[in-house]
Design a protein around this motif. Structure first.
Motif, PDB file in Angstrom:
ATOM      1  N   MET A   1       8.514  -5.709  12.785  1.00  0.00           N
ATOM      2  CA  MET A   1       8.297  -5.189  11.422  1.00  0.00           C
ATOM      3  C   MET A   1       9.643  -5.116  10.683  1.00  0.00           C
ATOM      4  SD  MET A   1       5.747  -4.014   9.437  1.00  0.00           S
ATOM      5  CE  MET A   1       4.439  -3.755  10.634  1.00  0.00           C
ATOM      6  N   LYS A   2       9.765  -5.846   9.570  1.00  0.00           N
ATOM      7  CA  LYS A   2      11.043  -5.897   8.825  1.00  0.00           C
ATOM      8  C   LYS A   2      11.199  -4.684   7.911  1.00  0.00           C
ATOM      9  CE  LYS A   2      13.078 -10.342   8.751  1.00  0.00           C
ATOM     10  NZ  LYS A   2      12.085 -11.414   8.930  1.00  0.00           N
ATOM     11  N   LYS A   3      12.464  -4.203   7.834  1.00  0.00           N
ATOM     12  CA  LYS A   3      12.788  -3.096   6.950  1.00  0.00           C
ATOM     13  C   LYS A   3      13.003  -3.664   5.554  1.00  0.00           C
ATOM     14  CE  LYS A   3      16.535  -0.577   7.951  1.00  0.00           C
ATOM     15  NZ  LYS A   3      17.379  -0.026   9.021  1.00  0.00           N
ATOM     16  N   ARG A   4      12.308  -3.148   4.563  1.00  0.00           N
ATOM     17  CA  ARG A   4      12.488  -3.633   3.185  1.00  0.00           C
ATOM     18  C   ARG A   4      13.216  -2.587   2.345  1.00  0.00           C
ATOM     19  NH1 ARG A   4      12.284  -8.948   3.819  1.00  0.00           N
ATOM     20  NH2 ARG A   4      10.359  -9.629   4.787  1.00  0.00           N
ATOM     21  N   ARG A   5      12.750  -2.331   1.158  1.00  0.00           N
ATOM     22  CA  ARG A   5      13.421  -1.463   0.184  1.00  0.00           C
ATOM     23  C   ARG A   5      13.491  -0.011   0.667  1.00  0.00           C
ATOM     24  NH1 ARG A   5      11.633   0.776  -4.741  1.00  0.00           N
ATOM     25  NH2 ARG A   5       9.467   0.285  -4.191  1.00  0.00           N
ATOM     26  N   LYS A   6      14.617   0.649   0.379  1.00  0.00           N
ATOM     27  CA  LYS A   6      14.716   2.088   0.663  1.00  0.00           C
ATOM     28  C   LYS A   6      13.868   2.826  -0.361  1.00  0.00           C
ATOM     29  CE  LYS A   6      18.893   4.213   1.247  1.00  0.00           C
ATOM     30  NZ  LYS A   6      20.071   5.037   0.829  1.00  0.00           N
ATOM     31  N   LEU A   7      12.935   3.646   0.095  1.00  0.00           N
ATOM     32  CA  LEU A   7      12.044   4.340  -0.836  1.00  0.00           C
ATOM     33  C   LEU A   7      12.490   5.765  -1.099  1.00  0.00           C
ATOM     34  CD1 LEU A   7       8.574   3.246   0.589  1.00  0.00           C
ATOM     35  CD2 LEU A   7       9.782   2.304  -1.376  1.00  0.00           C
ATOM     36  N   TYR A   8      13.097   6.389  -0.068  1.00  0.00           N
ATOM     37  CA  TYR A   8      13.421   7.807  -0.195  1.00  0.00           C
ATOM     38  C   TYR A   8      14.505   8.154   0.814  1.00  0.00           C
ATOM     39  CZ  TYR A   8      12.893  12.828   0.543  1.00  0.00           C
ATOM     40  OH  TYR A   8      13.145  14.170   0.690  1.00  0.00           O
ATOM     41  N   GLU A   9      15.481   8.923   0.390  1.00  0.00           N
ATOM     42  CA  GLU A   9      16.471   9.413   1.351  1.00  0.00           C
ATOM     43  C   GLU A   9      16.517  10.928   1.296  1.00  0.00           C
ATOM     44  OE1 GLU A   9      20.227   7.437   1.584  1.00  0.00           O
ATOM     45  OE2 GLU A   9      20.956   8.884   3.084  1.00  0.00           O
ATOM     46  N   GLY A  10      16.213  11.566   2.410  1.00  0.00           N
ATOM     47  CA  GLY A  10      16.270  13.025   2.488  1.00  0.00           C
ATOM     48  C   GLY A  10      17.521  13.461   3.221  1.00  0.00           C
ATOM     49  N   LYS A  11      17.536  14.741   3.637  1.00  0.00           N
ATOM     50  CA  LYS A  11      18.745  15.281   4.268  1.00  0.00           C
ATOM     51  C   LYS A  11      18.956  14.693   5.660  1.00  0.00           C
ATOM     52  CE  LYS A  11      17.888  19.634   1.890  1.00  0.00           C
ATOM     53  NZ  LYS A  11      17.128  20.876   2.112  1.00  0.00           N
ATOM     54  N   ILE A  14      15.567   8.672   6.342  1.00  0.00           N
ATOM     55  CA  ILE A  14      15.379   7.709   5.243  1.00  0.00           C
ATOM     56  C   ILE A  14      14.049   6.999   5.475  1.00  0.00           C
ATOM     57  CG2 ILE A  14      16.339   5.702   4.041  1.00  0.00           C
ATOM     58  CD1 ILE A  14      19.058   6.359   5.273  1.00  0.00           C
ATOM     59  N   LEU A  15      13.319   6.761   4.400  1.00  0.00           N
ATOM     60  CA  LEU A  15      12.065   6.006   4.506  1.00  0.00           C
ATOM     61  C   LEU A  15      12.238   4.648   3.851  1.00  0.00           C
ATOM     62  CD1 LEU A  15       9.465   8.800   3.663  1.00  0.00           C
ATOM     63  CD2 LEU A  15       9.872   7.749   5.905  1.00  0.00           C
ATOM     64  N   TYR A  16      11.828   3.606   4.568  1.00  0.00           N
ATOM     65  CA  TYR A  16      11.894   2.236   4.058  1.00  0.00           C
ATOM     66  C   TYR A  16      10.493   1.641   3.974  1.00  0.00           C
ATOM     67  CZ  TYR A  16      16.859   2.407   5.332  1.00  0.00           C
ATOM     68  OH  TYR A  16      18.173   2.737   5.430  1.00  0.00           O
ATOM     69  N   ALA A  17      10.300   0.807   2.963  1.00  0.00           N
ATOM     70  CA  ALA A  17       9.049   0.040   2.870  1.00  0.00           C
ATOM     71  C   ALA A  17       9.060  -1.033   3.954  1.00  0.00           C
ATOM     72  CB  ALA A  17       8.948  -0.610   1.501  1.00  0.00           C
ATOM     73  N   THR A  18       7.856  -1.534   4.260  1.00  0.00           N
ATOM     74  CA  THR A  18       7.733  -2.695   5.158  1.00  0.00           C
ATOM     75  C   THR A  18       6.871  -3.728   4.409  1.00  0.00           C
ATOM     76  OG1 THR A  18       5.656  -1.975   6.165  1.00  0.00           O
ATOM     77  CG2 THR A  18       7.684  -1.140   7.174  1.00  0.00           C
ATOM     78  N   ASP A  19       6.561  -4.826   5.060  1.00  0.00           N
ATOM     79  CA  ASP A  19       5.703  -5.817   4.411  1.00  0.00           C
ATOM     80  C   ASP A  19       4.250  -5.367   4.379  1.00  0.00           C
ATOM     81  OD1 ASP A  19       7.797  -7.490   3.857  1.00  0.00           O
ATOM     82  OD2 ASP A  19       7.720  -8.409   5.851  1.00  0.00           O
ATOM     83  N   PRO A  21       1.729  -2.593   3.193  1.00  0.00           N
ATOM     84  CA  PRO A  21       1.764  -1.490   2.219  1.00  0.00           C
ATOM     85  C   PRO A  21       1.436  -0.107   2.783  1.00  0.00           C
ATOM     86  CG  PRO A  21       0.063  -3.126   1.657  1.00  0.00           C
ATOM     87  CD  PRO A  21       0.851  -3.697   2.782  1.00  0.00           C
ATOM     88  N   HIS A  22       0.680  -0.059   3.878  1.00  0.00           N
ATOM     89  CA  HIS A  22       0.299   1.246   4.426  1.00  0.00           C
ATOM     90  C   HIS A  22       1.267   1.771   5.480  1.00  0.00           C
ATOM     91  CE1 HIS A  22      -3.304   1.124   2.179  1.00  0.00           C
ATOM     92  NE2 HIS A  22      -3.718   0.013   2.758  1.00  0.00           N
ATOM     93  N   LEU A  23       2.325   1.002   5.746  1.00  0.00           N
ATOM     94  CA  LEU A  23       3.254   1.405   6.810  1.00  0.00           C
ATOM     95  C   LEU A  23       4.683   1.522   6.295  1.00  0.00           C
ATOM     96  CD1 LEU A  23       1.971  -0.863   9.732  1.00  0.00           C
ATOM     97  CD2 LEU A  23       1.438   1.554   9.344  1.00  0.00           C
ATOM     98  N   LEU A  24       5.408   2.501   6.819  1.00  0.00           N
ATOM     99  CA  LEU A  24       6.811   2.712   6.460  1.00  0.00           C
ATOM    100  C   LEU A  24       7.649   2.785   7.721  1.00  0.00           C
ATOM    101  CD1 LEU A  24       6.560   5.688   3.899  1.00  0.00           C
ATOM    102  CD2 LEU A  24       6.627   3.241   3.392  1.00  0.00           C
ATOM    103  N   ILE A  25       8.944   2.558   7.551  1.00  0.00           N
ATOM    104  CA  ILE A  25       9.874   2.805   8.657  1.00  0.00           C
ATOM    105  C   ILE A  25      10.618   4.097   8.362  1.00  0.00           C
ATOM    106  CG2 ILE A  25      11.997   1.998   9.775  1.00  0.00           C
ATOM    107  CD1 ILE A  25      10.827  -0.867   9.505  1.00  0.00           C
ATOM    108  N   GLN A  26      10.562   5.016   9.314  1.00  0.00           N
ATOM    109  CA  GLN A  26      11.256   6.303   9.187  1.00  0.00           C
ATOM    110  C   GLN A  26      12.521   6.225  10.043  1.00  0.00           C
ATOM    111  OE1 GLN A  26       9.528  10.474   8.719  1.00  0.00           O
ATOM    112  NE2 GLN A  26       9.502  10.320  10.932  1.00  0.00           N
TER     113      GLN A  26
END
Ligand code: TMP
Ligand code: ASP
Length: 233
Positions: A1-11, A14-19, A21-26
């Motif tokens: 699963m490829k890491k795409r755009r950074k969606l959110y960075e917390g303390k 970081i959450l990244y989009a994947t290809d 739509p229902h899955l993210l990389i934490q």
């Protein structure tokens, strides 16, 4: 699963989009904050420990029929998760008095509670995450009554499962914080469960093996996270 755009960075993550739509990389960072981010630091290897600890705990909970956002661990610091919409609540469960409860109610840290205590904080940086109750939650429209009942039921069950799991590893689960999210009309346990979000004491020595070592400058912070990882794997 490829890491795409950074969606959110917390303390701490970081959450990244994947290809998909229902899955993210934490992604778990080594950064640590405390006291409403007034204190900042880095705990080396924390991201690696928290990713592995969280993955293990999510698996244990899934086996006990608690639905979570966890899909699979990807690498040292990353896990694949379902893309939930986070409910702005921090659900805290307490078995032993510590931290905020000790300060707020003037109770001695370490006092065993005769039953678990559940607290809600409204997730709002601007308001500094105020303590709220069921009525506030309903009036603010954070969740509906049925959903709140479900969150409560899941939280007590998670407490039971995790207390037993940690207990078998000589760790006392003092308290912990949970976050939930919405995914396709369901409510799933989300975020992380780690020494950042739990208080864990060695059963025999009462040594603190969690983020309180960082909050209170107790030393051996990294070692505490590694010890928890060793015991849960
Ligand atoms: P508290 O005693 O400071 O309210 O913390 C209760 C538990 O919640 C403790 O295990 C640490 C965790 N926690 C978080 O995960 N995030 C937070 O922002 C705070 C304040 C606590
Ligand atoms: N993570 C929180 C903060 O930075 C506090 C804590 O865990 O103590 O504000």
């Amino acid at each position: 699963m490829k890491k795409r755009r950074k969606l959110y960075e917390g303390k701490a993550k970081i959450l990244y989009a994947t290809d998909e739509p229902h899955l993210l990389i934490q992604y778990f960072k080594d950064d640590a904050t405390a006291f409403d981010a007034m204190k900042r630091g880095v705990i080396s290897d924390k991201g690696h420990c928290n990713n592995q600890i969280s993955a293990r705990l999510f698996c244990v909970l899934e086996k006990n029929h608690i639905p979570t956002h966890f899909v699979k661990r990807l690498g040292e610091r990353e896990m694949l998760v379902k893309r939930v919409k986070i409910i702005p609540l921090e659900v805290t469960m307490r078995n032993i008095v510590a931290g905020g409860m000790s300060k707020r109610l003037g109770l001695d840290e370490g006092k065993k509670l005769k039953q678990p205590v559940l607290e809600y904080h409204y997730k709002s940086d601007a308001l500094h995450d105020p303590l709220i109750n069921d009525d506030h939650i309903l009036v603010l429209g954070i969740v509906r009554e049925k959903e709140l009942d479900l969150i409560k039921e899941m939280s007590f069950k998670i407490n039971k499962v995790l207390r037993r799991f940690f207990g078998q590893r000589n760790l006392e689960l003092v308290d912990f914080k949970l976050e939930f999210g919405r995914f396709k009309k369901r409510i799933l346990l989300a975020d992380e469960i780690s020494p950042d979000t739990c208080r864990l004491w060695d059963k025999k020595t009462k040594q603190k093996l969690d983020k309180d070592r960082f909050r209170r400058d107790l030393g051996n912070v990294k070692e505490a996270y590694k010890e928890v990882l060793k015991r849960v794997l």
